[in-house]
Structure formats: C-alpha cells, structure tokens
Motif scaffolding. Sequence first.
Motif, PDB file in Angstrom:
ATOM      1  N   PHE A  10       0.832  -1.212   0.000  1.00 44.17           N
ATOM      2  CA  PHE A  10       0.000   0.000   0.000  1.00 44.17           C
ATOM      3  C   PHE A  10       0.863   1.258   0.000  1.00 44.17           C
ATOM      4  O   PHE A  10       0.667   2.163  -0.818  1.00 44.17           O
ATOM      5  CB  PHE A  10      -0.940  -0.002   1.206  1.00 44.17           C
ATOM      6  N   LEU A  11       1.821   1.325   0.925  1.00 48.08           N
ATOM      7  CA  LEU A  11       2.668   2.519   1.034  1.00 48.08           C
ATOM      8  C   LEU A  11       3.534   2.689  -0.208  1.00 48.08           C
ATOM      9  O   LEU A  11       3.703   3.801  -0.722  1.00 48.08           O
ATOM     10  CB  LEU A  11       3.552   2.420   2.281  1.00 48.08           C
ATOM     11  N   TYR A  12       4.089   1.587  -0.686  1.00 46.11           N
ATOM     12  CA  TYR A  12       4.992   1.622  -1.840  1.00 46.11           C
ATOM     13  C   TYR A  12       4.260   2.111  -3.095  1.00 46.11           C
ATOM     14  O   TYR A  12       4.722   3.028  -3.780  1.00 46.11           O
ATOM     15  CB  TYR A  12       5.565   0.223  -2.059  1.00 46.11           C
ATOM     16  N   VAL A  13       3.118   1.501  -3.389  1.00 47.43           N
ATOM     17  CA  VAL A  13       2.354   1.860  -4.589  1.00 47.43           C
ATOM     18  C   VAL A  13       1.785   3.262  -4.465  1.00 47.43           C
ATOM     19  O   VAL A  13       1.792   4.049  -5.429  1.00 47.43           O
ATOM     20  CB  VAL A  13       1.231   0.830  -4.837  1.00 47.43           C
ATOM     21  N   MET A  14       1.287   3.618  -3.279  1.00 48.46           N
ATOM     22  CA  MET A  14       0.730   4.963  -3.076  1.00 48.46           C
ATOM     23  C   MET A  14       1.778   6.032  -3.377  1.00 48.46           C
ATOM     24  O   MET A  14       1.500   7.043  -4.039  1.00 48.46           O
ATOM     25  CB  MET A  14       0.244   5.109  -1.634  1.00 48.46           C
ATOM     26  N   GLY A  15       3.017   5.819  -2.889  1.00 50.08           N
ATOM     27  CA  GLY A  15       4.084   6.786  -3.122  1.00 50.08           C
ATOM     28  C   GLY A  15       4.399   6.954  -4.598  1.00 50.08           C
ATOM     29  O   GLY A  15       4.586   8.080  -5.086  1.00 50.08           O
ATOM     30  N   ILE A  17       2.419   6.357  -7.168  1.00 53.80           N
ATOM     31  CA  ILE A  17       1.291   7.026  -7.851  1.00 53.80           C
ATOM     32  C   ILE A  17       1.344   8.535  -7.605  1.00 53.80           C
ATOM     33  O   ILE A  17       1.200   9.344  -8.529  1.00 53.80           O
ATOM     34  CB  ILE A  17      -0.050   6.433  -7.385  1.00 53.80           C
ATOM     35  N   LYS A  18       1.571   8.910  -6.346  1.00 53.94           N
ATOM     36  CA  LYS A  18       1.617  10.330  -5.999  1.00 53.94           C
ATOM     37  C   LYS A  18       2.842  11.019  -6.597  1.00 53.94           C
ATOM     38  O   LYS A  18       2.868  12.246  -6.735  1.00 53.94           O
ATOM     39  CB  LYS A  18       1.604  10.498  -4.482  1.00 53.94           C
ATOM     40  N   THR A  21       1.161  12.134  -9.755  1.00 57.16           N
ATOM     41  CA  THR A  21      -0.036  12.970  -9.586  1.00 57.16           C
ATOM     42  C   THR A  21       0.205  14.181  -8.697  1.00 57.16           C
ATOM     43  O   THR A  21      -0.534  15.164  -8.778  1.00 57.16           O
ATOM     44  CB  THR A  21      -1.184  12.143  -8.988  1.00 57.16           C
ATOM     45  N   TRP A  26       7.356  12.092  -3.582  1.00 56.39           N
ATOM     46  CA  TRP A  26       6.650  10.913  -3.097  1.00 56.39           C
ATOM     47  C   TRP A  26       7.283   9.623  -3.624  1.00 56.39           C
ATOM     48  O   TRP A  26       7.146   8.569  -3.026  1.00 56.39           O
ATOM     49  CB  TRP A  26       5.168  10.984  -3.486  1.00 56.39           C
ATOM     50  N   SER A  30       8.484   6.190  -1.474  1.00 55.46           N
ATOM     51  CA  SER A  30       8.413   4.761  -1.793  1.00 55.46           C
ATOM     52  C   SER A  30       9.788   4.109  -1.689  1.00 55.46           C
ATOM     53  O   SER A  30       9.913   2.965  -1.237  1.00 55.46           O
ATOM     54  CB  SER A  30       7.853   4.561  -3.207  1.00 55.46           C
TER      55      SER A  30
END
Length: 436
Positions: A10-15, A17-18, A21, A26, A30
């Motif tokens: 979750f943390l890795y993918v979220m970073g 993506i951000k 975006t 970010w 990750s």
Amino acid sequence: MSISALIFIFLYVMGLIKAFTSKPLWGLFSYFVAFYMHPPSRWWGVELPDFRWSLIAAVITFIALIFNSKLKIDWLDNKESKLLLLFWCYICLQMFWAIDFYLHLRYIELFLKFILLFVLIRNCITNKGELIFFILINAIGCTYFGYLGLINTSGRLEGVGGASIASANLIAQHVAVILILSSYLLLCNLKKLNWLLIPLVIILLEIIMQTESRTVLISLFCIALFSLFYIPRDVKKQFIIYLSLGGILFFSLLGPQIIQRFEQISSNESSVFQPKIDRSALSRIEVIKAQLSMFKERPIIGYGNRGTLLLSPLYLQEEFLTKPTAQNNNASIRASHNLAMSMLVDHGLIGATIYFYLILILFLKINVIKNNCEVNKDDFFYSVMLLATTLSLLLLQIAGQGTNNKVLEVTIWLMALITLISDHIKSYSKVQINDK
C-alpha cells in the motif's frame, strides 16, 4: 497475505502514484519504504515478487521527475556531482585490472545507483517543508529497525537493516546520521512538530545503544564537542540546554554490555604495566598493517572493489582470518574495517584522492554559514540544517576509521543534502546583496 506485506504494498504503490499525480518527492517516499522495510530480509517478503524494490522506486521517481514540467533538473551544475561522476568513470576503468571482475562490477552498478539518488534528492527536495518531510520519514523508518530488534533479538541489535546495513556498526552509523539531523531540527522552532521530534530523538539514541557500537558512540561524543565551535546564532541558550539534556540521556542509556565492551578495548591481564588489547582491536590493527603492505604493492591504481577481502589470505596470518563458511566460498578471509585504507587498497591514490577531495569540499561548506546574515526564518533553518548535514558527514568519516562504510548509502544522501542546502544559502545571499 500478511498485514506487513499489505502495508508495504500500500505505502509503496501509493508513493509511486503520488510521484506522478502530486510531487516526485513521493517517489523517494516509496524508495525509503523499500529501504527500511526491505522485503527480501523479512519473513513476509516471500509473499511478494522477487523485485529490486529500491531500484524500481528510484527509476520510477526519476521518470516522474523528468515528466514534471515545473522542475528544472540539475544534472552536473555543481562541482560535487562532477567529482562523483569522475570517481564512477575511474572505477569503470578499474574493471580492466580488478582482481575480481564480478565483485567490482557490482560496485560499479551500486555507485551508479548512488549517483541517481544524488540527482533525485537534489531535484525532488525544493523547499523547507520537503526537507523536513525527508528527515521525518527517515527518522520514522529507523524506528522500524528498533521495533524489529525489540521483537526478534535479545542481544546486540544486528541483521535488521537489510543487505546494505546488515551489521550493527553500519546500522548505528545510519541511525546516528538521522539522529543528528532530527536533533538539529529541534533548534528550528517548529512548534508542534517538536512533540514528535523529541520522542523520535530518544528512540534513535536508544537504537544506537542497542547496537553496542563503540565506534559510533565515540564518534557521537566527538561530534558533540566539535559542534560547540558552530553553535547557531540566536539559539545558543536552547542549543546548550538540548546538548546538556542529550548528554544526560546518552550516559543514562549506557548499559552494562556497552561499558563492558569499552573495558575490553584494553584490559589488564597481570598488571597495569602489561595491558592486554582485546582480540577485536588487535585483529583490526593487524588488518591495517596488511593493508599497508597491499597498498605498497599497487599504490597508484588499486586492486578493485573488495581488494582487502580477496588479498587477505596472502597478507594475514591464519589466526586473524575468519572461519570458512558457505557465504565466503569456504575460504578463510578477512574484510577491511577502515574506510581510508579500503579506498587506498581498492582504488589506489587516484580513486582515494578523488573521493576524499569530494568529502573535504563538502565538509568545508560548513563555512558558508559564517557570512550568512540569517535575516528570516527560512534562511536560519537552512543554516542550521547545513550544520547538521556537515556534522553528520564528519561523523561518518570518524566512524569509518573503525568500520568500513564505503558503501553506506546515507553518505550519498548527505552529499546531496549538503550541496542542495549550501546552494540555497548562497543563492539567497546573492538576492540579499542585489536587493541592497
């Protein structure tokens, strides 16, 4: 899938993506998630694909940086980045005479990654808030090491830092750098943020104590003394109070195991006139003597990466070599425990001169703050953080004389931060002069 693995994903993918975006910074988030949680070293890592998580994060962050039209990428706009590139070119040249081609090639790949990180940090951190975010993420990441040590080990804190900082000494050096950066943030009057920083500083110091690293504890003491010559203006009283409280905390956390390790450096066998040096210190002295002999044989161009390790059976007595294991191909060998001698043996006078000249000009940037007028809060903040980063770099050089930290990644982080902060201070000073 385990909760730890899910949190990591979750943390890795979220970073990542951000990074596209929002801000490329970010992507570094990750990278740090992968650096500290390091799936290949954790029991839950078997549930995840066998990826090079850190490298993938760095590359994706680099792509996000290129596609961000608001940022102008700094490639080779400073002397330090050119010296890094020069050093990398030299170690590439060393492939033609390196003792072990594949070991040396691995170092070439690693240093190329270091250069990529240097570029990323310099370009992803664009303001005060992002620098604070960078430090806090690393401080929280270090607490994860402490958590792992608490639940997995009962003795000396070791093996919780992943492949790049597996030993207790390297963990201690990495955490000590983040400790210094976090401690100097306290001087910046960040108000409510101090309530997070204070417990983090205490935890970081406790983690260092758990490693029982004599080298790092001595280095921290030396840095504390040296910092007295560079007390930030306008916060002298606050600095003395924090330093005094830190000293009290330092000595209160010294456990009996650490004291015993210090006593082992020189213990008396029969009388005070016949001191007996402990086995660890004696073996390191013998390794340095062997390295001097290795260096004399090839002083200019060096032997390539891990030269001491490969040549140790030829220069050291059997009693000072490690026992054969599957990890070292069932050979009796001995690695280096000294940064200066490692650079000389591995890369000769040419490589060592480039590297230590780079370290010297980075450390001398501490003098940038002498002429800094500090007319506003942001300028004062950068001056304090320049102190923190240069002192951290000095700590690594001191600690490196007792442990080979040639591939310690946080060194590159500091190089990037020092150049970034000093350039900001210089550019701001020019603006002030022009305004006048």
